[in-house]
Write an enzyme that holds these catalytic residues in place. Structure first.
Site, PDB file in Angstrom:
ATOM      1  N   PRO A 126      -0.657   4.613   0.739  1.00 48.85           N
ATOM      2  CA  PRO A 126      -1.838   5.459   0.988  1.00 48.85           C
ATOM      3  C   PRO A 126      -1.518   6.947   0.971  1.00 48.85           C
ATOM      4  O   PRO A 126      -0.354   7.340   0.921  1.00 48.85           O
ATOM      5  CB  PRO A 126      -2.280   5.062   2.399  1.00 48.85           C
ATOM      6  CG  PRO A 126      -1.268   4.138   2.937  1.00 48.85           C
ATOM      7  CD  PRO A 126      -0.183   3.942   1.947  1.00 48.85           C
ATOM      8  N   CYS A 181      -7.050   4.364  -6.931  1.00 45.08           N
ATOM      9  CA  CYS A 181      -5.875   4.988  -7.557  1.00 45.08           C
ATOM     10  C   CYS A 181      -6.028   6.454  -7.961  1.00 45.08           C
ATOM     11  O   CYS A 181      -5.167   7.269  -7.625  1.00 45.08           O
ATOM     12  CB  CYS A 181      -5.472   4.184  -8.781  1.00 45.08           C
ATOM     13  SG  CYS A 181      -4.941   2.528  -8.368  1.00 45.08           S
ATOM     14  N   ASN A 236       0.835  -1.210   0.000  1.00 46.59           N
ATOM     15  CA  ASN A 236       0.000   0.000   0.000  1.00 46.59           C
ATOM     16  C   ASN A 236       0.865   1.252   0.000  1.00 46.59           C
ATOM     17  O   ASN A 236       1.898   1.310   0.671  1.00 46.59           O
ATOM     18  CB  ASN A 236      -0.875   0.041   1.250  1.00 46.59           C
ATOM     19  CG  ASN A 236      -1.490  -1.304   1.573  1.00 46.59           C
ATOM     20  OD1 ASN A 236      -0.775  -2.248   1.895  1.00 46.59           O
ATOM     21  ND2 ASN A 236      -2.786  -1.370   1.490  1.00 46.59           N
ATOM     22  N   ARG A 238     -25.008   6.226 -13.986  1.00 42.57           N
ATOM     23  CA  ARG A 238     -24.098   5.539 -14.910  1.00 42.57           C
ATOM     24  C   ARG A 238     -24.614   5.496 -16.347  1.00 42.57           C
ATOM     25  O   ARG A 238     -24.007   4.838 -17.198  1.00 42.57           O
ATOM     26  CB  ARG A 238     -23.871   4.100 -14.417  1.00 42.57           C
ATOM     27  CG  ARG A 238     -23.153   4.016 -13.085  1.00 42.57           C
ATOM     28  CD  ARG A 238     -21.714   4.447 -13.230  1.00 42.57           C
ATOM     29  NE  ARG A 238     -20.995   4.327 -11.971  1.00 42.57           N
ATOM     30  CZ  ARG A 238     -19.685   4.456 -11.876  1.00 42.57           C
ATOM     31  NH1 ARG A 238     -18.963   4.708 -12.940  1.00 42.57           N
ATOM     32  NH2 ARG A 238     -19.088   4.358 -10.714  1.00 42.57           N
TER      33      ARG A 238
HETATM   34  N1  LIG Z   1      -5.573  -1.685  -7.370  1.00 46.57           N
HETATM   35  C1  LIG Z   1      -5.150  -1.390  -8.584  1.00 46.57           C
HETATM   36  O1  LIG Z   1      -5.880  -1.553  -9.554  1.00 46.57           O
HETATM   37  C2  LIG Z   1      -3.764  -0.845  -8.796  1.00 46.57           C
HETATM   38  C3  LIG Z   1      -3.278  -0.763 -10.105  1.00 46.57           C
HETATM   39  C4  LIG Z   1      -1.991  -0.260 -10.322  1.00 46.57           C
HETATM   40  C5  LIG Z   1      -1.216   0.130  -9.237  1.00 46.57           C
HETATM   41  N2  LIG Z   1      -1.695   0.032  -7.981  1.00 46.57           N
HETATM   42  C6  LIG Z   1      -0.794   0.386  -6.877  1.00 46.57           C
HETATM   43  O2  LIG Z   1      -0.256  -0.836  -6.356  1.00 46.57           O
HETATM   44  C7  LIG Z   1      -0.054  -0.739  -4.940  1.00 46.57           C
HETATM   45  C8  LIG Z   1      -0.826  -1.840  -4.230  1.00 46.57           C
HETATM   46  O3  LIG Z   1      -2.199  -1.665  -4.514  1.00 46.57           O
HETATM   47  P1  LIG Z   1      -3.251  -2.821  -4.211  1.00 46.57           P
HETATM   48  O4  LIG Z   1      -4.532  -2.366  -4.787  1.00 46.57           O
HETATM   49  O5  LIG Z   1      -2.694  -4.147  -4.606  1.00 46.57           O
HETATM   50  O6  LIG Z   1      -3.316  -2.737  -2.604  1.00 46.57           O
HETATM   51  P2  LIG Z   1      -3.853  -3.823  -1.600  1.00 46.57           P
HETATM   52  O7  LIG Z   1      -4.205  -3.140  -0.339  1.00 46.57           O
HETATM   53  O8  LIG Z   1      -4.885  -4.683  -2.263  1.00 46.57           O
HETATM   54  O9  LIG Z   1      -2.578  -4.777  -1.339  1.00 46.57           O
HETATM   55  C9  LIG Z   1      -1.425  -4.387  -0.657  1.00 46.57           C
HETATM   56  C10 LIG Z   1      -0.975  -5.549   0.223  1.00 46.57           C
HETATM   57  O10 LIG Z   1       0.301  -5.246   0.772  1.00 46.57           O
HETATM   58  C11 LIG Z   1       0.375  -5.846   2.067  1.00 46.57           C
HETATM   59  N3  LIG Z   1       1.474  -5.228   2.814  1.00 46.57           N
HETATM   60  C12 LIG Z   1       1.580  -3.932   3.225  1.00 46.57           C
HETATM   61  N4  LIG Z   1       2.765  -3.734   3.829  1.00 46.57           N
HETATM   62  C13 LIG Z   1       3.432  -4.924   3.783  1.00 46.57           C
HETATM   63  C14 LIG Z   1       4.724  -5.358   4.226  1.00 46.57           C
HETATM   64  N5  LIG Z   1       5.583  -4.493   4.817  1.00 46.57           N
HETATM   65  N6  LIG Z   1       5.071  -6.642   4.036  1.00 46.57           N
HETATM   66  C15 LIG Z   1       4.216  -7.519   3.423  1.00 46.57           C
HETATM   67  N7  LIG Z   1       2.993  -7.161   2.972  1.00 46.57           N
HETATM   68  C16 LIG Z   1       2.605  -5.875   3.144  1.00 46.57           C
HETATM   69  C17 LIG Z   1      -1.005  -5.592   2.645  1.00 46.57           C
HETATM   70  O11 LIG Z   1      -1.319  -6.455   3.715  1.00 46.57           O
HETATM   71  C18 LIG Z   1      -1.906  -5.807   1.404  1.00 46.57           C
HETATM   72  O12 LIG Z   1      -2.401  -7.141   1.348  1.00 46.57           O
HETATM   73  C19 LIG Z   1      -0.477   0.680  -4.563  1.00 46.57           C
HETATM   74  O13 LIG Z   1       0.654   1.498  -4.609  1.00 46.57           O
HETATM   75  C20 LIG Z   1      -1.431   1.070  -5.693  1.00 46.57           C
HETATM   76  O14 LIG Z   1      -1.477   2.460  -5.883  1.00 46.57           O
HETATM   77  C21 LIG Z   1      -2.948  -0.455  -7.730  1.00 46.57           C
HETATM   78  O1  LIG Z   2     -15.426   6.659 -18.978  1.00 45.24           O
HETATM   79  C1  LIG Z   2     -15.274   6.365 -17.794  1.00 45.24           C
HETATM   80  C2  LIG Z   2     -14.320   5.425 -17.337  1.00 45.24           C
HETATM   81  C3  LIG Z   2     -14.212   5.168 -15.976  1.00 45.24           C
HETATM   82  N1  LIG Z   2     -15.021   5.794 -15.087  1.00 45.24           N
HETATM   83  C4  LIG Z   2     -14.862   5.543 -13.639  1.00 45.24           C
HETATM   84  O2  LIG Z   2     -13.499   5.752 -13.281  1.00 45.24           O
HETATM   85  C5  LIG Z   2     -13.119   4.921 -12.199  1.00 45.24           C
HETATM   86  C6  LIG Z   2     -11.843   4.167 -12.507  1.00 45.24           C
HETATM   87  O3  LIG Z   2     -12.092   3.234 -13.548  1.00 45.24           O
HETATM   88  P1  LIG Z   2     -10.931   2.372 -14.217  1.00 45.24           P
HETATM   89  O4  LIG Z   2      -9.825   3.248 -14.600  1.00 45.24           O
HETATM   90  O5  LIG Z   2     -11.535   1.546 -15.267  1.00 45.24           O
HETATM   91  O6  LIG Z   2     -10.507   1.381 -13.027  1.00 45.24           O
HETATM   92  P2  LIG Z   2      -9.231   1.311 -12.061  1.00 45.24           P
HETATM   93  O7  LIG Z   2      -9.138  -0.102 -11.617  1.00 45.24           O
HETATM   94  O8  LIG Z   2      -9.312   2.375 -11.040  1.00 45.24           O
HETATM   95  O9  LIG Z   2      -7.962   1.560 -13.015  1.00 45.24           O
HETATM   96  C7  LIG Z   2      -7.260   2.797 -13.061  1.00 45.24           C
HETATM   97  O10 LIG Z   2      -6.347   2.898 -11.989  1.00 45.24           O
HETATM   98  C8  LIG Z   2      -5.369   1.818 -11.963  1.00 45.24           C
HETATM   99  C9  LIG Z   2      -4.559   1.990 -10.706  1.00 45.24           C
HETATM  100  O11 LIG Z   2      -3.518   2.884 -10.831  1.00 45.24           O
HETATM  101  C10 LIG Z   2      -4.538   1.888 -13.237  1.00 45.24           C
HETATM  102  O12 LIG Z   2      -3.572   0.839 -13.220  1.00 45.24           O
HETATM  103  C11 LIG Z   2      -5.455   1.751 -14.444  1.00 45.24           C
HETATM  104  O13 LIG Z   2      -4.686   1.869 -15.641  1.00 45.24           O
HETATM  105  C12 LIG Z   2      -6.514   2.847 -14.383  1.00 45.24           C
HETATM  106  O14 LIG Z   2      -7.439   2.687 -15.455  1.00 45.24           O
HETATM  107  C13 LIG Z   2     -14.320   4.006 -11.952  1.00 45.24           C
HETATM  108  O15 LIG Z   2     -15.089   4.513 -10.888  1.00 45.24           O
HETATM  109  C14 LIG Z   2     -15.110   4.095 -13.248  1.00 45.24           C
HETATM  110  O16 LIG Z   2     -16.486   3.839 -13.087  1.00 45.24           O
HETATM  111  C15 LIG Z   2     -15.958   6.730 -15.511  1.00 45.24           C
HETATM  112  O17 LIG Z   2     -16.684   7.314 -14.711  1.00 45.24           O
HETATM  113  N2  LIG Z   2     -16.073   6.985 -16.857  1.00 45.24           N
END
Ligand SMILES: NC(=O)c1ccc[n+]([C@@H]2O[C@H](COP(=O)([O-])OP(=O)(O)OC[C@H]3O[C@@H](n4cnc5c(N)ncnc54)[C@H](O)[C@@H]3O)[C@@H](O)[C@H]2O)c1
Ligand SMILES: O=c1ccn([C@@H]2O[C@H](COP(=O)(O)OP(=O)(O)O[C@H]3O[C@H](CO)[C@@H](O)[C@H](O)[C@H]3O)[C@@H](O)[C@H]2O)c(=O)[nH]1
Length: 481
Positions: free
Chosen positions: A89, A272, A87, A447
């Site tokens: 945050p 994100c 994480n 939506r």
């Molecule tokens: N969720 C997405 O779609 C998405 C996409 C791209 C990038 N990211 C980025 O990736 C990162 C992770 O996001 P996420 O959605 O997977 O979060 P998440 O909360 O689902 O997962 C993070 C995990 O890390 C673990 N953790 C934290 N500190 C730790 C430590 N010191 N040792 C071992 N485990 C530890 C937590 O227990 C948790 O299970 C964030 O920086 C986020 O911004 C998220």
């Molecule tokens: O035309 C659109 C497209 C999306 N959304 C909203 O935007 C938010 C984010 O949607 P989406 O981007 O599809 O999902 P995420 O999983 O949040 O993915 C974004 O955030 C991730 C975390 O960083 C990135 O890895 C991805 O590339 C990026 O798309 C959601 O609430 C959607 O409903 C809209 O309102 N209108």
């Protein structure tokens, strides 16, 4: 054989590593986490996150070359490549509170890597981090390294939830940033060779570290900006009689603009966009660029405006009060095909309605009652800490019910608010819903998934984001007084 360990078994670590394990059967991949519950979930038949297609991928390689464990130190110690996907945050206190990224989890992961490593390692930033984080991580590792050599790479993840497996199988691009030294470039090659097993070479981009780190923040800022742009236009559509779907379609035909990510909505949510833009805003301020910071801050400003505009429409349409009225909320997840509720617009809308003393009845096919109550009791940004460390307030004694289907939610309701674009909400029997509801019966579509005309024929008063208003709404103020 390259051994990979990923710290953090969340929405990114779990699916990403599962796909690497599937595509590289000769690579051992271990995903570790401090959360026992998360790891137990990954080792069970019910995975801790809902993501279409993920069950199948995990089943095909778990126990073969994909493992999930809480023995963080052992598997980090044994790995050649350590991904860090923990994480990041938004800080809630101290310097940069409400904007800056809180790197507590990242730093503790880095210190642990330094403590347990006895062999050289490539450390990969998978989490989204502020630009220049790699420099800080290098310092922590170098000062605690006991002769172990590290290379830091930035390999941000671009998957979107709900389509994670598809995105990982066929990414638009994989981005790898590294130091421009021979050692740095050798590390880039190791990671590139992993992805090259299934990603075409022209989609694997290599850059310097800072470009890779900044590209992730910039990509999310651009995507969110498109949604805020179309949402800003949606308000103008309502004022003028234009239809935002027609406007979006027309501008999206311009190949320089393109059709995707132009759906007007009640607002973007998810873990994100807001967090990463706030992070970008903070970085701009730190580098003395207040105008740039203000520009990006406004993307969030419009998003907040859109959510409160929606609540205002609901309240003002219903004679300026929802006190004691049952309002059905269809959809609580931040988008369809996920159970994730982090920063979902539904939280703000429900809070707005509850603030006006509505009785709220919520249905979402993937979100549990426990989760809804946690979310409504949680302070802003607390959701982005590992679940077992989240400070959760006592759920307030609020008039909220969580139902097991949409009809139960709508029973006796004055209004239905559609907040997530689940397919099943398109195909509901709205005639049946209408018969179950108080009259006049309202639908507020956040939506744009229902056909307003068909619903009006049934008898509903319909508000749909950015669509021409029906006479009832035209007669009501856009903003409740
Ligand atoms: N969720 C997405 O779609 C998405 C996409 C791209 C990038 N990211 C980025 O990736 C990162 C992770 O996001 P996420 O959605 O997977 O979060 P998440 O909360 O689902 O997962 C993070 C995990 O890390 C673990 N953790 C934290 N500190 C730790 C430590 N010191 N040792 C071992 N485990 C530890 C937590 O227990 C948790 O299970 C964030 O920086 C986020 O911004 C998220
Ligand atoms: O035309 C659109 C497209 C999306 N959304 C909203 O935007 C938010 C984010 O949607 P989406 O981007 O599809 O999902 P995420 O999983 O949040 O993915 C974004 O955030 C991730 C975390 O960083 C990135 O890895 C991805 O590339 C990026 O798309 C959601 O609430 C959607 O409903 C809209 O309102 N209108």
């Amino acid at each position: 054989m390259v051994k990979i360990c990923c710290i953090g078994a969340g929405y990114v670590g779990g699916p990403t590593m599962a796909v690497i394990a599937l595509k590289c059967p000769d690579v051992e991949v271990v995903v570790v986490d401090i959360s026992e519950a998360r790891i137990a979930g990954w080792n069970s038949d019910r995975l801790p996150i809902y993501e279409p297609g993920l069950d199948d991928v995990v089943k095909r390689c778990r126990g073969r070359n994909l493992f999930f464990s809480t023995d963080v130190e052992r598997y980090v110690g044994e790995a050649d490549v350590v991904f860090v996907s923990v994480n990041t945050p938004t800080k809630t206190r101290g310097l940069g509170a409400g904007k800056a990224a809180d790197l507590t989890y990242w730093e503790s992961a880095a210190r642990m890597i330094a403590d347990v490593s006895r062999s050289d390692k490539i450390v990969v930033e998978k989490s989204t981090v502020p630009v220049k984080t790699a420099e800080a991580i290098e310092k922590i590792l170098a000062h605690n390294g006991r002769g172990v050599r590290y290379q830091i790479l930035s390999n941000p993840e671009f998957l979107a939830e709900g389509t994670a497996v598809r995105d990982l199988f066929a990414p638009d691009r994989v981005l790898i940033g590294g130091r421009e030294t021979p050692e740095g470039q050798a590390a880039v090659k190791v990671l590139k060779d992993v992805y090259a097993r299934w990603v075409p070479e022209d989609r694997i981009i290599t850059t310097n570290l800072w470009s890779a780190e900044l590209s992730k923040l910039a990509a999310n800022a651009f995507l969110a900006q498109r949604i805020s742009s179309v949402n800003a236009i949606s308000a103008l559509c309502e004022a003028t009689g234009a239809d935002v779907t027609e406007v979006a379609c027309s501008i999206g035909k311009d190949s320089r603009i393109g059709p995707r990510f132009l759906s007007a909505s009640v607002g973007f949510g998810g873990s994100c966009f807001q967090k990463d833009i706030l992070n970008l805003v903070y970085i701009c301020e730190c580098y003395g660029l207040p105008e740039v910071a203000d520009y990006w801050r406004q993307v969030i400003g419009i998003n907040d405006y859109q959510k409160s505009r929606f609540v205002n429409r609901v309240v003002s349409s219903m004679f300026n009060t929802v006190a004691g009225k049952k309002v059905a909320v269809l959809g609580f997840a931040f988008k369809k095909d996920t159970g994730d509720t982090r920063e979902t617009p539904a939280i703000d809308v429900c809070r707005g309605l509850l603030g006006d003393k509505a009785v709220v009845s919520i249905y979402d096919p993937q979100v549990t009652e426990e989760q809804v109550r946690r979310d409504l009791a949680m302070n802003k940004f607390d959701w982005d800490h590992p679940r077992h460390l989240q400070p959760v307030g006592e759920p307030a004694d609020q008039p909220v019910a969580v139902t097991s289907d949409a009809y139960e939610a709508a029973h006796d309701a004055h209004a239905v608010c559609i907040l997530t674009e689940w397919e099943e909400f398109r195909n509901l029997d709205y005639r049946r819903m209408y018969d179950l509801m108080q009259k006049p019966a309202f639908v507020f579509d956040g939506r744009n998934i229902v056909d307003p005309e068909k619903l009006r024929d049934i008898g509903f008063i319909v508000y749909a984001i950015g669509k021409p208003l029906d006479q009832w709404l035209k007669d009501m103020p856009a903003v409740a007084s």
